[in-house]
Each structure stands twice: as C-alpha cells, then as structure tokens.
Design an enzyme around this catalytic site. Structure first.
Site, short mmCIF file in Angstrom:
data_model
loop_
_atom_site.label_atom_id
_atom_site.label_comp_id
_atom_site.label_asym_id
_atom_site.label_seq_id
_atom_site.Cartn_x
_atom_site.Cartn_y
_atom_site.Cartn_z
N TRP A 184 -4.66 -7.95 4.23
CA TRP A 184 -3.30 -9.58 3.94
C TRP A 184 -4.42 -10.00 5.31
O TRP A 184 -4.12 -10.22 6.69
CB TRP A 184 -2.50 -8.47 3.66
CG TRP A 184 -1.62 -7.61 4.62
CD1 TRP A 184 -0.80 -8.43 5.74
CD2 TRP A 184 -1.87 -6.25 4.53
NE1 TRP A 184 -0.22 -7.39 6.68
CE2 TRP A 184 -0.74 -6.22 5.97
CE3 TRP A 184 -1.84 -5.44 4.27
CZ2 TRP A 184 -0.64 -4.95 6.97
CZ3 TRP A 184 -1.43 -4.03 5.10
CH2 TRP A 184 -1.55 -3.89 6.02
N ASP A 209 -8.66 -2.60 3.05
CA ASP A 209 -7.61 -3.54 2.11
C ASP A 209 -6.79 -4.21 3.41
O ASP A 209 -5.90 -3.67 4.03
CB ASP A 209 -6.29 -1.31 2.06
CG ASP A 209 -4.92 -2.26 0.80
OD1 ASP A 209 -4.89 -2.96 1.02
OD2 ASP A 209 -4.28 -1.07 0.86
N SER A 254 0.86 -1.24 0.33
CA SER A 254 -0.14 -0.26 -0.54
C SER A 254 1.17 1.15 0.10
O SER A 254 1.77 1.45 0.60
CB SER A 254 -0.98 0.32 1.63
OG SER A 254 -1.63 -0.73 1.56
#
Length: 676
Positions: A675, A673, A457
């Site tokens: 992970w 966003d 990011s």
C-alpha cells in the site's frame, strides 16, 4: 362415486343406491365447492396495494429490462454513457463528473456500473447518433480489475466480438508505486481498439501517489474539445452546477423505516442473515483489542473479530474489510458549521429518473446518520466540490479563492495543492477557514464521497483460528501544517472498541475479501517473507500455518522472515510469539532494529547481506518470495536488491534478471501485498 349394493336377506333384484342423474348432480356439487374454496383462498392471500408512505431504498431489485443501458439512453435522449470500475469510489465519482459535464457539450450522459449492465449491448451503441462510451477504470491489487468490472474485463479478454462503430475513451486510475500501474485501463484501451472500436481521445492515466485530481482535470480539459471536434458539436460555454439529487425532508416518518447505518438492507445489522459480503456485512464482536507497542508515542493495535455463527471462512493472506464510522466530534462540528438540525429525517432523490442509483446512500435517514455512516468527512475535497462550495460564499474574496482553487490554471492548481492537499484540509477545516461559506447540509451530503470500508491484511491463520480473525493496525493520528490533529477514520473507530468487564462486547461490521496472496500449495516449498512494521501482518498467519503443519509431523520447507522496526524495546510487535517459533525451529528470524545503534539498519541491508541465502531459496530451490508493506520506497528497494542478487548469483544480465522476476510473478512465486 359408487357404493356397493347392500345384500338383502330376501331374494330380490338389486338396484343402485344412486341413479346416473344423482351421480352427475353430486359431481357438479363437489366441483362447485372446490371452485368456491379455491376462490376464497385466493381472496384471503395478500394482494399488492400501492403505498404512498416513505419506503426505504430498494437494493438489487433491478429487472433485466432495467439492466439495459441502451433502452435508458434511447428513452431519455442520451448519447453518452460513462462506465466505472471502482473499488474505493473515486472512479465512480470521476464517471459522475464526466456524465454531468456532458450537458455542457450537448451530450446528455448517464453513469453505469458494468456489473449491473448487459455489456454485450455495447454492440448496439452505434445505433445511437453521436454516441460515446467512456470507461473510468481503476486497477486494483496486482494489476486486477475492480470487483464490479471483473465480468466486463473477462468478456473483452476472452470474447472476439466486433465492436466496429463503438466510439470510446478511457481514463485509468492507478498508483505509480505499484508494479502494475494502470494495467487494467491500458489493456481495455488497447483491447477495444483491437475489437474494432474507435478511440475518440487518447487514454488518460491518473496517479493516486501524486495528484490524481490534477491528472483527471488536465485530461478532461483536453478530452472535451476532442469530443467536440470528433462529433462536430460545440460547447454551450456554460458551467454546469446542477444538483443531482433533490431534497425531501420528512417530518413524519415511522422510525422503523429509517436507516440507521445499514449498508444496504434495512435492519440488516439487527436481523443478521448470511451470506455476508460488502453489501451485507457481519456485525462481529471484538473480544480482544490490545496494544502491541511496549513504549513510545505511537500505537499499534491487535484486534480479534469473532466469526462464530457467520459461516465466514478465510485463509492466511486474505483481507478483512471493516466498516468504520466518522468521529462524532467532527460530525457535530460539521452540523454546527452548516447550521443544521442533525436529527432531521431526509431523503436525497436522484433527479435522473432513469438512473439505477436512486439515492447517494440508503434513504430515508437522518443527517447525523448520513454524516456518521455514509459520507467521507475526513477525505480532502476534490476540485469539483470546491467549485460548488464557492456558490455559498457571502464574501466575494472567499468566493474568488475557492473558484481559483477549482480552476485548471497553473495558479489555481498550485493553490489547491498547497491550501487543500499539503495543508490536509478536510471539509470541516475548509468551512472553519472560509467563514462566509455556509452550504446547506443536504448539499454537503450530496457532494462528499461515500464512506468506504477499510481493508486490512489478516494477521492470523484460518486453520489455527477458524472462529476469529486478527488485525494488526497502527493508529493514524498526525498534526497538519495548520496545527490541527487529523485522525484515521477506521483506526480511531477501532481504538474505541475495547472490551470492558460487565459490558456487552463492542461490535463492528466486517466482511472477508479473498486474496491471491497465498502460501505455496506444497508445504515443503521454502518461503521468504519481507514485512517491516505492520507488513508483518499476513506473515504472522503464514508462520502460524507452517508451524501447525510442522507440528503434524509433515515436511515443511524453510520459513524465513525479514522484519524491521525502530527499537526492540519499543515497537517489536509479537516479539514473544516470533521468538518462540524461532526457538522451535519453525522460523528463521532476520530482524533489523533501525534505531538501536548509531548506524541505521533496515531490512534492505539484511537482504543485501543474505544474497547467498536468498538465491538458494528463489534460484536453486524454486521457493516463493513475499513482500508486504509500503509500496513507495520499501517494495521498490527490495525489488531492486533482488534484481542485483539474481544478476550476480544467477549470472544474468539486466534483461534476464527482469525476465526471471516476471516469470516468478507468473508462477505466483513472487507476490506483493503493498500500500502507499
């Protein structure tokens, strides 16, 4: 051509200088001269001459005829086509394994990239006897198809074609920690049936958070018997251990024609030309690479990549992809274990002449370059690799161990789970611990998956920093149960890229990937950002942009950040910067230091305390909420806390609260966003 008659002083009748015959002859001469000149010019132009010298891999040169997977199937007597939608290479790998195994079931197969095919040809697949299309599709981002499957996904979504007669099956690759688990595969499986296609076997769903390899082989072992029943065919009963590529070692090759790490085009890193993308990355200079942690045994890097001259643009929330290289010590060790001369130039050439993929990576190249730039050395080998390695064991016990781990028996799966996955053994570790296993280096290069770019990011705003892009990354370095130190490929690579005085700036190949993670279009809309640790990265860009807008005397809504770390004096990254924004009124800063007091305090505790503030923003002011960081626990916990806040402050029941969040997602007011 005519000329004026000359005026004579003596009065005499005028006559033309050229007769009609002269004019005709002159015209013939001029025409002949022009024809001769044109012919000469053509002769001097370069002509195509067949060359038998070693040529580098051609990229993106497929003609429309070559894009026809139907023609390829028919011309080579195949009936199985396996399409893949892959972002990291796993779906492509699974597709290759299925296509290869088709031979065992009398179904010769081929792998196909939907981006390179005319997918409307699916309508013609029914004309091939016993034909079957399998789709190995990964879900990426917030329930999106991968880049190479996007057009196909849109085609079946918007189109209303009749796929009657098409036989198909779907295997999905996802991650249960994400909100939209396997959304793409689930949709495609359902949509193909709606369009009239026949499902040959039930959809398989792989969970990358658990053991996607186990999910795949379990599904595959039930898939093939169903295929045999459906088509009335039988298995040959033979294991297919067949090389997909043949080796050509090239002792005499012009160095200028050898790949040295380029992603696609030869010399692309030397002769840079836009546009820059995944196949043509920009070789960016690194001007800044500094440590963000103040103390402790962990490291967090702030890296700045230069964009000057690249024409690359980005927005806050986008991602940067970095092409790393493998650690040279691992490369040397692997060469040693395989008894290889790493500087030998070689090519791996696909034995399937109909395949659009002529090589597994750019060829010709050296073994050193292949192991450094093109294959994943640190990835944990999947079972099909273990199975192939078994054939190179000189000790029967070693062979049996590897065969067991590659089997689908409960005992074999458990052994693979403990010996490979839990012990974190990569290919180097396996060859070290199985001393009688000595495969040839070229087969290792064929077996290992392709080294993928790593995505981060972006932690800056393109409006404040248009000529450089910032990355915030924790150095990955951990001890395994076998006592070894495993290191992250890209963060280890970046840790070495530190600018030094009187030396050229270090460089790395990069490209920008657009994201849906975006600030509201109206700056007056309030926002809540939740990002512990390096989850702060995209929010740093958001904060920079909102502050810049405020400095321009524009109305900016409340900007609230929930950030968490262990200790203020240790890993409070960007402390001075964040405190400065807070002091200027550009940021409402809510921080949890989990270990600065006896009782641990996390971001989730702050969210529970701030129920009124959160409801005011997302319920009353229709603001936006963003989450960035760990998907497995943090993102799930945050979502559950939000549901409780919506229920209690918004006077809703469970179902209504769930629908409220769904509506926020649809309106792009709730974004993640994350992970795992």
């Amino acid at each position: 051509m005519e000329e004026e008659t000359p005026v004579l002083e003596t009065p005499a009748p005028s006559e033309p200088f050229f007769s009609v015959l002269d004019i005709i002859l002159l015209g013939i001469l001029i025409g002949g001269a022009a024809w001769w000149l044109l012919k000469k010019k053509k002769k001097e132009a370069p002509v195509s001459v067949k060359s038998y010298s070693i040529q580098p891999t051609a990229v993106n040169t497929m003609t429309m005829a070559e894009n026809s997977f139907i023609k390829k199937l028919k011309s080579s007597g195949r009936s199985l086509v396996v399409f893949y939608g892959s972002q990291t290479g796993t779906a492509e790998e699974f597709a290759g394994r299925l296509a290869k195994e088709g031979i065992r079931y009398r179904m010769k197969g081929m792998v196909a990239d939907p981006e390179e095919c005319d997918m409307e040809e699916l309508l013609q697949l029914k004309d091939i006897e016993n034909s079957l299309a399998v789709f190995c599709l990964a879900t990426y981002g917030e329930g999106d198809p991968t880049d190479n499957a996007m057009e196909f996904y849109e085609w079946i979504t918007s189109g209303d074609v009749d796929l009657t007669g098409l036989n198909y099956s779907v295997f999905g690759l996802g991650n249960k920690t994400y909100e939209h688990y396997n959304k793409v595969a689930i949709y495609v499986d359902k949509r193909l049936e709606e369009l009239g296609a026949t499902r040959v076997f039930e959809m398989g769903l792989g969970d990358d958070d658990a053991n996607i390899e186990d999910d795949f082989i379990t599904w595959k072992d039930r898939f093939w018997p169903s295929v045999c029943d459906f088509f009335g065919i039988e298995s040959t009963g033979e294991d297919i251990l067949m090389r997909q590529y043949r080796l050509v070692e090239q002792l005499e090759v012009v160095p200028d024609r050898v790949y040295t790490g380029e992603v696609a085009r030869l010399h692309s890193l030397e002769n840079q030309r836009p546009p820059f993308d995944a196949k043509n990355p920009f070789l960016s200079s690194i001007k800044v690479n500094r440590e963000l942690h103040k103390s402790g045994d962990r490291s967090c890097m702030h890296v700045e990549f230069e964009l000057e001259g690249s024409k690359l643009r980005y927005e806050a929330g986008d991602h940067i992809a970095v092409y790393p290289i493998n650690d040279s010590s691992l490369v040397d060790r692997l060469g040693e274990l395989c008894n290889a001369n790493l500087d030998t130039v070689f090519s791996l050439i696909n034995t399937d002449t109909d395949s659009s993929k002529k090589h597994p990576f750019p060829c010709p190249t050296t073994y050193r370059t292949a192991l450094t730039h093109y294959v994943e050395i640190t990835a944990l080998p999947r079972t099909h690799i273990i199975k192939e390695l078994a054939e190179y064991c000189s000790d029967e016990k070693d062979k049996e161990l590897l065969k067991l781990m590659s089997s689908t028996t409960p005992e074999g799966k458990a052994k693979y789970q403990s010996w490979v996955q839990e012990a974190c053994r990569n290919i180097v570790h396996i060859l070290e611990d199985i001393p009688s296993c000595r495969p040839p280096i070229d087969h290792i290069c064929e077996l290992l998956p392709r080294l993928q770019p790593r995505f981060y990011s972006i932690s800056s705003s393109g409006k404040l920093h248009p000529t450089n892009v910032h990355v915030t990354a924790v150095l990955v370095d951990y001890k395994t149960p076998t006592g070894r130190n495993n290191k992250g490929v890209c963060t280890t690579f970046l840790a070495l890229k530190k600018p030094k005085a009187d030396e050229p700036l270090p460089r790395a190949p990069i490209f920008i990937r657009k994201s849906q993670f975006r600030l509201p279009t109206k700056p007056e809309t309030p926002i809540i950002m939740i990002g512990p640790g390096t989850g702060l990265a995209p929010f740093r860009g958001f904060i920079q942009e909102r502050h810049l807008t405020k400095e321009e005397n524009k109305n900016v809504g409340e900007t609230i950040l929930y950030f968490g770390c262990r200790k203020r004096a240790e890993d409070y990254i960007y402390e001075e910067e964040l405190e400065n924004y807070a002091s200027k009124g550009s940021l409402n800063l809510r921080i949890a230091f989990s270990r600065d007091q006896p009782q641990k305090v996390y971001v989730t505790h702050l969210l529970e305390q701030d129920a009124d503030l959160i409801w005011n923003v997302i319920g009353e002011k229709k603001g936006h909420l963003y989450i960035c960081g760990d998907a497995k626990s943090m993102a799930t916990d945050v979502r559950n806390i939000l549901l409780n806040i919506i229920k209690t402050k918004g006077n809703m029941n469970d179902s209504e609260a769930q629908q409220y969040i769904k509506k926020m997602e649809t309106q792009k007011r709730y974004s993640a966003d994350v992970w795992s």
